[in-house]
Design a protein around this motif. Structure first.
Motif, PDB file in Angstrom:
ATOM      1  N   TYR A 140       0.625  10.400   3.308  1.00 58.33           N
ATOM      2  CA  TYR A 140       0.293   9.293   4.185  1.00 58.33           C
ATOM      3  C   TYR A 140       0.477   9.369   5.723  1.00 58.33           C
ATOM      4  O   TYR A 140      -0.391   8.937   6.650  1.00 58.33           O
ATOM      5  CB  TYR A 140       1.193   8.092   3.528  1.00 58.33           C
ATOM      6  CG  TYR A 140       1.178   7.756   2.435  1.00 58.33           C
ATOM      7  CD1 TYR A 140       0.043   7.505   1.758  1.00 58.33           C
ATOM      8  CD2 TYR A 140       2.378   7.141   1.642  1.00 58.33           C
ATOM      9  CE1 TYR A 140      -0.145   6.946   0.769  1.00 58.33           C
ATOM     10  CE2 TYR A 140       2.076   6.445   0.555  1.00 58.33           C
ATOM     11  CZ  TYR A 140       0.705   6.416  -0.045  1.00 58.33           C
ATOM     12  OH  TYR A 140       0.654   5.850  -1.428  1.00 58.33           O
ATOM     13  N   GLU A 165      -1.483  -2.143   9.159  1.00 58.82           N
ATOM     14  CA  GLU A 165      -1.536  -2.253   7.701  1.00 58.82           C
ATOM     15  C   GLU A 165      -2.728  -1.743   6.885  1.00 58.82           C
ATOM     16  O   GLU A 165      -2.515  -0.922   5.930  1.00 58.82           O
ATOM     17  CB  GLU A 165      -1.583  -3.750   7.236  1.00 58.82           C
ATOM     18  CG  GLU A 165      -1.426  -3.937   5.703  1.00 58.82           C
ATOM     19  CD  GLU A 165      -1.964  -5.196   5.165  1.00 58.82           C
ATOM     20  OE1 GLU A 165      -1.983  -5.463   4.027  1.00 58.82           O
ATOM     21  OE2 GLU A 165      -2.569  -6.014   6.049  1.00 58.82           O
ATOM     22  N   GLY A 171       2.159  -0.902   4.124  1.00 58.18           N
ATOM     23  CA  GLY A 171       1.945  -2.049   3.929  1.00 58.18           C
ATOM     24  C   GLY A 171       2.330  -3.118   4.875  1.00 58.18           C
ATOM     25  O   GLY A 171       2.740  -3.022   6.171  1.00 58.18           O
ATOM     26  N   LEU A 172       2.443  -4.453   4.480  1.00 58.67           N
ATOM     27  CA  LEU A 172       2.766  -5.490   5.323  1.00 58.67           C
ATOM     28  C   LEU A 172       4.261  -5.469   5.968  1.00 58.67           C
ATOM     29  O   LEU A 172       4.473  -5.527   7.075  1.00 58.67           O
ATOM     30  CB  LEU A 172       2.457  -6.773   4.964  1.00 58.67           C
ATOM     31  CG  LEU A 172       1.294  -7.394   4.755  1.00 58.67           C
ATOM     32  CD1 LEU A 172       1.101  -8.663   3.910  1.00 58.67           C
ATOM     33  CD2 LEU A 172       0.514  -7.806   6.302  1.00 58.67           C
ATOM     34  N   LYS A 173       5.167  -5.050   4.918  1.00 61.65           N
ATOM     35  CA  LYS A 173       6.524  -4.925   5.489  1.00 61.65           C
ATOM     36  C   LYS A 173       6.722  -3.805   6.541  1.00 61.65           C
ATOM     37  O   LYS A 173       7.330  -3.878   7.631  1.00 61.65           O
ATOM     38  CB  LYS A 173       7.396  -4.700   4.388  1.00 61.65           C
ATOM     39  CG  LYS A 173       9.028  -4.723   4.574  1.00 61.65           C
ATOM     40  CD  LYS A 173       9.734  -4.916   3.549  1.00 61.65           C
ATOM     41  CE  LYS A 173       9.905  -3.539   2.619  1.00 61.65           C
ATOM     42  NZ  LYS A 173      10.771  -2.681   3.529  1.00 61.65           N
ATOM     43  N   THR A 174       6.294  -2.570   6.180  1.00 58.81           N
ATOM     44  CA  THR A 174       6.416  -1.511   7.067  1.00 58.81           C
ATOM     45  C   THR A 174       5.573  -1.752   8.531  1.00 58.81           C
ATOM     46  O   THR A 174       6.188  -1.472   9.676  1.00 58.81           O
ATOM     47  CB  THR A 174       5.840  -0.370   6.410  1.00 58.81           C
ATOM     48  OG1 THR A 174       6.369  -0.121   5.206  1.00 58.81           O
ATOM     49  CG2 THR A 174       6.074   0.957   7.572  1.00 58.81           C
ATOM     50  N   GLN A 212       4.850  -9.491  -2.366  1.00 61.07           N
ATOM     51  CA  GLN A 212       3.681  -8.867  -2.774  1.00 61.07           C
ATOM     52  C   GLN A 212       2.586  -9.906  -2.808  1.00 61.07           C
ATOM     53  O   GLN A 212       1.466  -9.343  -2.514  1.00 61.07           O
ATOM     54  CB  GLN A 212       4.010  -8.056  -4.240  1.00 61.07           C
ATOM     55  CG  GLN A 212       5.003  -7.262  -4.310  1.00 61.07           C
ATOM     56  CD  GLN A 212       6.262  -7.764  -4.829  1.00 61.07           C
ATOM     57  OE1 GLN A 212       6.609  -8.579  -4.379  1.00 61.07           O
ATOM     58  NE2 GLN A 212       7.207  -6.666  -5.128  1.00 61.07           N
ATOM     59  N   TYR A 215       3.408 -12.585   1.121  1.00 62.35           N
ATOM     60  CA  TYR A 215       4.251 -11.982   2.369  1.00 62.35           C
ATOM     61  C   TYR A 215       4.074 -13.010   3.676  1.00 62.35           C
ATOM     62  O   TYR A 215       4.882 -13.422   4.240  1.00 62.35           O
ATOM     63  CB  TYR A 215       3.667 -10.755   2.604  1.00 62.35           C
ATOM     64  CG  TYR A 215       4.440 -10.000   3.656  1.00 62.35           C
ATOM     65  CD1 TYR A 215       5.719  -9.250   3.181  1.00 62.35           C
ATOM     66  CD2 TYR A 215       4.411 -10.226   4.956  1.00 62.35           C
ATOM     67  CE1 TYR A 215       6.542  -8.659   4.179  1.00 62.35           C
ATOM     68  CE2 TYR A 215       5.326  -9.649   5.788  1.00 62.35           C
ATOM     69  CZ  TYR A 215       6.323  -8.890   5.476  1.00 62.35           C
ATOM     70  OH  TYR A 215       7.292  -8.217   6.433  1.00 62.35           O
TER      71      TYR A 215
END
Length: 273
Positions: A140, A165, A171-174, A212, A215
């Protein structure tokens, strides 16, 4: 600290900071901060007044004014990507510092180079520790770094988050975490399990909403709440994360309600969200 007023009048919170007594005026406990959500008392855990009072004290002390882990976007992406779910903060920081210090945060770095660096044990507190997901995270991170060489962050914070994203493994959180760290005044939220628990207790998040699938709705409600209590979303997110990860197991172990008194815990100064 104790409330000095009856429920139908404003509350006054006092704190001894930097050698002087300071005070914060708060709405009455039964006043609504948002429709259906009352302020509550500032000396009861997890109420809106509690979070406002905690944020006020920490801001007076100069806490939560710096979130960045890296000096560049590539470094920030690496630090956040290597941390997160299932990864202890200390180990994630050690992994990030190793790849940074070995000059591996280059656009042409290969996944194999990163994996070799992450596969070496880390010595923490005199004990060897293994970094989990070394192969996956290396793939990644290599993909992210190759794309970031031609990446121009949008001025709009939400667009910035949404563009991040699209990077491998983000993802959205990261992505929100990266934006929050680089732009502390942004109105994004890092909705993890700790923020979810705090929001559900407040009545801010419906029980059937999960990061999930909901969000953006969770984030919108969180930002609206932060704005309503007069705290930046970034500061409130960091504060809730710090405290909820220590409060939650304490409450479970003692069978206490969220209205338990503040003496149940002390602040935990975690370094990674």
């Amino acid at each position: 600290m104790k409330p000095t007023n009856a429920a139908k009048t404003m509350q006054t919170m006092y704190a001894y900071i930097a050698g002087e007594t300071r005070e914060l005026k708060l709405p009455a406990t039964d006043a609504e901060v948002l429709p259906g959500i009352r302020w509550g008392a500032f000396d009861e855990l997890l109420t809106p007044a509690y979070w406002r009072g905690q944020a006020w004290q920490h801001l007076q002390l100069g806490n939560y004014d710096e979130f960045r882990l890296g000096g560049t976007l590539a470094e920030e992406v690496a630090a956040c990507l290597l941390g997160g779910w299932g990864m202890p903060a200390e180990l994630a920081l050690a992994a990030y510092r190793r790849v940074r210090d070995r000059c591996l945060l280059r656009s042409d770095v290969t996944a194999d180079e990163l994996e070799r660096a992450l596969a070496e044990p880390f010595l923490l507190h005199g004990r060897p520790r293994k970094y989990r997901f070394a192969k996956q995270k290396s793939r990644y991170l290599s993909g992210c770094l190759s794309r970031l060489s031609n990446f121009a962050p949008p001025d709009d914070d939400i667009e910035f988050r949404n563009s991040l994203e699209k990077l491998p493994g983000i993802g959205l959180k990261t992505a929100s975490w990266i934006v929050r760290n680089m732009r502390p005044t942004s109105e994004v939220a890092i909705v993890d399990i700790h923020i979810l628990r705090a929001g559900r207790h407040l009545g801010l998040f419906p029980e059937d909403w999960e990061p999930q699938s909901h969000y953006r709705e969770l984030e919108e409600n969180f930002v609206a709440f932060a704005r309503a209590i007069g705290v930046s979303a970034a500061t409130l997110d960091a504060l809730m994360w710090d405290q909820m990860r220590q409060i939650s197991p304490t409450l479970r172990a003692n069978g206490c309600s969220a209205n338990a008194q503040l003496t149940l815990f002390g602040r935990d100064s975690g370094s990674l969200h």
